[in-house]
Motif scaffolding. Structure first.
Motif, mmCIF file in Angstrom:
data_model
loop_
_atom_site.group_PDB
_atom_site.id
_atom_site.type_symbol
_atom_site.label_atom_id
_atom_site.label_comp_id
_atom_site.label_asym_id
_atom_site.label_seq_id
_atom_site.Cartn_x
_atom_site.Cartn_y
_atom_site.Cartn_z
ATOM 1 N N TRP A 206 -21.108 20.113 -4.757
ATOM 2 C CA TRP A 206 -19.935 19.279 -5.054
ATOM 3 C C TRP A 206 -18.708 20.176 -5.061
ATOM 4 C CZ3 TRP A 206 -19.748 13.954 -6.361
ATOM 5 C CH2 TRP A 206 -21.003 13.316 -6.408
ATOM 6 N N ASN A 207 -17.708 19.817 -4.258
ATOM 7 C CA ASN A 207 -16.466 20.584 -4.300
ATOM 8 C C ASN A 207 -15.277 19.646 -4.413
ATOM 9 O OD1 ASN A 207 -16.856 19.857 -1.456
ATOM 10 N ND2 ASN A 207 -15.001 21.080 -1.098
ATOM 11 N N PHE A 208 -14.205 20.176 -4.981
ATOM 12 C CA PHE A 208 -13.018 19.373 -5.280
ATOM 13 C C PHE A 208 -12.139 19.317 -4.043
ATOM 14 C CE2 PHE A 208 -8.819 18.765 -7.391
ATOM 15 C CZ PHE A 208 -9.123 17.606 -8.078
ATOM 16 N N ASP A 209 -11.944 18.091 -3.521
ATOM 17 C CA ASP A 209 -11.155 17.893 -2.306
ATOM 18 C C ASP A 209 -9.884 17.135 -2.611
ATOM 19 O OD1 ASP A 209 -12.964 19.141 -0.700
ATOM 20 O OD2 ASP A 209 -13.969 17.310 -0.040
ATOM 21 N N ILE A 210 -8.870 17.410 -1.808
ATOM 22 C CA ILE A 210 -7.665 16.572 -1.803
ATOM 23 C C ILE A 210 -7.561 16.001 -0.398
ATOM 24 C CG2 ILE A 210 -5.165 16.509 -2.047
ATOM 25 C CD1 ILE A 210 -5.362 18.747 -4.059
ATOM 26 N N HIS B 64 -10.372 13.991 -5.469
ATOM 27 C CA HIS B 64 -11.725 13.537 -5.765
ATOM 28 C C HIS B 64 -12.730 14.650 -5.488
ATOM 29 C CE1 HIS B 64 -11.268 12.925 -1.432
ATOM 30 N NE2 HIS B 64 -12.561 13.094 -1.349
ATOM 31 N N TRP B 65 -13.927 14.420 -5.987
ATOM 32 C CA TRP B 65 -15.037 15.330 -5.729
ATOM 33 C C TRP B 65 -15.876 14.790 -4.579
ATOM 34 C CZ3 TRP B 65 -16.356 19.999 -7.998
ATOM 35 C CH2 TRP B 65 -15.542 20.409 -9.066
ATOM 36 N N HIS B 66 -16.285 15.719 -3.711
ATOM 37 C CA HIS B 66 -17.054 15.386 -2.512
ATOM 38 C C HIS B 66 -18.413 16.058 -2.629
ATOM 39 C CE1 HIS B 66 -16.544 14.328 1.969
ATOM 40 N NE2 HIS B 66 -17.832 14.471 1.722
ATOM 41 N N THR C 146 -18.485 8.331 -6.552
ATOM 42 C CA THR C 146 -18.332 6.890 -6.782
ATOM 43 C C THR C 146 -17.834 6.582 -8.193
ATOM 44 O OG1 THR C 146 -20.651 6.741 -7.451
ATOM 45 C CG2 THR C 146 -20.147 6.341 -5.122
ATOM 46 N N LEU C 147 -17.625 7.623 -8.992
ATOM 47 C CA LEU C 147 -17.151 7.408 -10.358
ATOM 48 C C LEU C 147 -15.675 6.998 -10.337
ATOM 49 C CD1 LEU C 147 -18.713 10.509 -12.165
ATOM 50 C CD2 LEU C 147 -19.548 8.153 -12.178
ATOM 51 N N PRO C 148 -15.274 6.088 -11.193
ATOM 52 C CA PRO C 148 -13.858 5.684 -11.245
ATOM 53 C C PRO C 148 -12.922 6.875 -11.471
ATOM 54 C CG PRO C 148 -15.199 4.158 -12.519
ATOM 55 C CD PRO C 148 -16.104 5.280 -12.105
ATOM 56 N N SER C 149 -13.405 7.874 -12.200
ATOM 57 C CA SER C 149 -12.567 9.055 -12.448
ATOM 58 C C SER C 149 -12.543 9.998 -11.257
ATOM 59 C CB SER C 149 -13.097 9.806 -13.670
ATOM 60 O OG SER C 149 -14.412 10.299 -13.424
ATOM 61 N N GLY C 150 -13.430 9.767 -10.295
ATOM 62 C CA GLY C 150 -13.518 10.657 -9.140
ATOM 63 C C GLY C 150 -14.191 11.979 -9.438
ATOM 64 N N GLY C 151 -14.874 12.081 -10.583
ATOM 65 C CA GLY C 151 -15.473 13.345 -11.002
ATOM 66 C C GLY C 151 -16.856 13.589 -10.435
ATOM 67 N N HIS C 152 -17.395 14.777 -10.743
ATOM 68 C CA HIS C 152 -18.763 15.126 -10.333
ATOM 69 C C HIS C 152 -19.737 14.654 -11.413
ATOM 70 C CE1 HIS C 152 -18.891 18.355 -13.314
ATOM 71 N NE2 HIS C 152 -17.710 18.777 -12.880
ATOM 72 N N PRO C 153 -21.034 14.617 -11.119
ATOM 73 C CA PRO C 153 -22.002 14.033 -12.065
ATOM 74 C C PRO C 153 -22.662 15.040 -13.003
ATOM 75 C CG PRO C 153 -23.069 14.364 -9.962
ATOM 76 C CD PRO C 153 -21.656 14.860 -9.798
ATOM 77 N N TYR C 154 -22.125 16.251 -13.111
ATOM 78 C CA TYR C 154 -22.755 17.270 -13.952
ATOM 79 C C TYR C 154 -22.069 17.340 -15.320
ATOM 80 C CZ TYR C 154 -25.109 19.005 -9.778
ATOM 81 O OH TYR C 154 -25.897 19.106 -8.641
ATOM 82 N N ALA C 155 -22.891 17.342 -16.351
ATOM 83 C CA ALA C 155 -22.417 17.637 -17.704
ATOM 84 C C ALA C 155 -22.984 19.001 -18.069
ATOM 85 C CB ALA C 155 -22.901 16.575 -18.680
ATOM 86 N N PHE C 156 -22.120 19.926 -18.467
ATOM 87 C CA PHE C 156 -22.601 21.273 -18.762
ATOM 88 C C PHE C 156 -21.724 21.900 -19.834
ATOM 89 C CE2 PHE C 156 -19.323 21.779 -15.646
ATOM 90 C CZ PHE C 156 -18.721 22.998 -15.913
ATOM 91 N N LYS C 157 -22.277 22.904 -20.466
ATOM 92 C CA LYS C 157 -21.544 23.631 -21.506
ATOM 93 C C LYS C 157 -22.062 25.058 -21.558
ATOM 94 C CE LYS C 157 -19.039 22.294 -24.282
ATOM 95 N NZ LYS C 157 -17.547 22.288 -24.380
ATOM 96 N N PHE C 158 -21.140 26.030 -21.504
ATOM 97 C CA PHE C 158 -21.476 27.440 -21.699
ATOM 98 C C PHE C 158 -20.911 27.847 -23.063
ATOM 99 C CE2 PHE C 158 -21.708 28.824 -16.946
ATOM 100 C CZ PHE C 158 -22.788 27.985 -16.786
ATOM 101 N N TYR C 159 -21.742 28.529 -23.873
ATOM 102 C CA TYR C 159 -21.314 28.836 -25.251
ATOM 103 C C TYR C 159 -21.733 30.248 -25.656
ATOM 104 C CZ TYR C 159 -21.255 28.772 -30.351
ATOM 105 O OH TYR C 159 -21.027 29.083 -31.664
ATOM 106 N N PRO C 160 -20.858 30.986 -26.333
ATOM 107 C CA PRO C 160 -19.408 30.748 -26.334
ATOM 108 C C PRO C 160 -18.817 31.338 -25.073
ATOM 109 C CG PRO C 160 -19.920 32.634 -27.722
ATOM 110 C CD PRO C 160 -21.237 32.143 -27.172
ATOM 111 N N LEU C 161 -17.909 30.648 -24.445
ATOM 112 C CA LEU C 161 -17.293 31.111 -23.209
ATOM 113 C C LEU C 161 -16.047 31.910 -23.549
ATOM 114 C CD1 LEU C 161 -17.638 30.873 -20.097
ATOM 115 C CD2 LEU C 161 -15.951 29.038 -20.196
#
Length: 425
Positions: A216-220, A230-232, A249-264
């Motif tokens: 998934w990469n961020f395109d304009i 949007h994300w492609h 296909t998300l209304p926000s145009g985002g990618h489908p990954y939820a992630f967290k790095f701790y502590p960043l």
């Protein structure tokens, strides 16, 4: 229609994956220590040889022992998390979101995620909307192994500066055709040819493993309004061939990954368990040292002068009677020296035991997890209110970890809600 080819994007994905090599190496070490392989680090001996700490201890005449406090610590924190889940009221949200939580068994999934979060400092899930065997079209959450995950170097804890993200996975040739063949025989043939040149790949073997990258990469899009980035998504073969592609296909145009790095911090991850490795290793060394001292100290040794043995007895008789409770050994009263027992009380052993006790207390202080939180029995003079206070103090010390993990869960649920709304409409 020919398959598209985009080797530059695939190289970007590989470079992003390589950028996480330090994190993967650290994760492997912390995993080994957490699950009991705590003498696995390599060291260089005085004569230049490279040995594991385990082998070096054996060569030194000691028996390497492990008192795994890390595993107990992780289990206690995850247990407290599950306790909080069971004690909490039903989470807010629509019936659809409640059904999503139930269908995905999120309490179990999140508990395993938290364990990963404590050990490696990262947690990753991907949300997907699809039909699965025995289920209708629904939204599913899948844990992604950090070894397969890639993302560009970023410093925003929320991931706002992420521009490429995804993961590598493996499927059989039959599944590859099912997912990306689109029911076309000619397209399936192109997929076979795409993987035919891969090392060790047999296009006639439908169980052969095909490596795929979901990128998934961020395109304009120049054709879209300027305020509609949007994300492609592209599914790619190792040679850069694009197997399939889609726009978010998300209304926000985002990618489908939820992630967290701790502590960043400065784009680097410093996991919770990493701070405790030194204490754990020192505790193991002290326990091994105490065991070695006790095993090699004189304990209950009988000094028996030969002229003190009665004529009708021999040294084997004396040894046999000496080891028997209540035994009586006749002694020659004319002997120049009477028998005596030697039992050495080692000061070194006492010192090591005191140091071990101090290390155990330091371990609790550094981790922030008290014995009360772990369910350990307290002294009889500890009041119930003090015991409860110790539990609360430990919970406060871990609040940052829990809240950071909960922020990941909120992002995940938000993506799931977007997908659910897309299905409903």
């Amino acid at each position: 229609m020919k398959l598209k080819y985009n080797p530059g994007l695939y190289r970007r994905a590989v470079d992003a994956h390589r950028g996480l090599s330090r994190l993967r190496a650290l994760r492997l070490r912390l995993m080994e220590h957490t699950y009991g392989r705590q003498w696995s680090d390599l060291i260089t001996t005085d004569d230049g040889r490279i040995l594991s700490e385990y082998d070096h201890a054996l060569e030194s005449g000691m028996r390497p022992l492990t008192n795994n406090l890390l595993r107990s610590l992780v289990k206690s924190i995850v247990g407290r998390f599950r306790y909080n889940l069971s004690a909490a009221e039903k989470p807010d949200g629509s019936e659809e979101l409640t059904a999503f939580r139930k269908a995905n068994q999120l309490d179990e999934l999140d508990s395993r995620c938290l364990e990963e979060f404590l050990i490696s400092g990262c947690v990753i899930q991907k949300l997907v909307c699809e039909r699965r065997p025995g289920s209708p079209l629904a939204v599913w959450a899948d844990n992604i192994c950090p070894d397969d995950f890639f993302v560009n170097r970023f410093s925003d804890p929320r991931g706002a500066d992420v521009r490429i993200i995804g993961h590598f996975f493996r499927v059989s040739l039959a599944e590859l055709k099912l997912r990306f063949g689109h029911g076309s025989a000619s397209r399936c043939a192109m997929l076979e040819r795409c993987y035919a040149n891969s090392s060790g790949f047999n296009a006639t073997d439908h169980a052969a493993v095909c490596h795929v990258a979901e990128v998934w990469n961020f395109d304009i899009d120049p054709a879209a309004p300027a305020d509609d980035p949007h994300w492609h998504c592209r599914f790619m073969a190792p040679n850069g061939t694009v197997l399939d592609e889609t726009r978010s296909t998300l209304p926000s145009g985002g990618h489908p990954y939820a992630f967290k790095f701790y502590p960043l911090t400065d784009g680097k991850v410093h996991p919770f368990i990493e701070d405790l490795i030194g204490q754990q290793k020192h505790i193991n060394i002290l326990i091994t040292m105490i065991d070695h001292i006790l095993a090699n100290s004189a304990k209950g040794v009988l000094l028996m002068p030969m002229d003190a043995i009665m004529p009708e007895s021999d040294i084997r008789d004396v040894s046999r009677v000496w080891s028997r409770p209540g035994g009586v050994i006749p002694v020659n009263p004319a002997a120049r020296m009477m028998p005596q027992e030697v039992s050495v009380s080692s000061g070194a052993s006492r010192d090591a035991s005191q140091l071990l006790d101090a290390e155990m207390k330091l371990f609790q202080q550094i981790s922030g997890v008290s014995g009360a939180l772990q369910g350990q029995l307290q002294a009889s003079n500890v009041s119930a209110s003090l015991y409860e206070s110790q539990i609360n103090n430990s919970a406060i010390a871990l609040l940052d970890i829990y809240e950071s993990f909960n922020s990941f869960r909120c992002v995940r649920d938000s993506i799931a809600a977007e997908m659910i709304n897309t299905i409903s409409h």
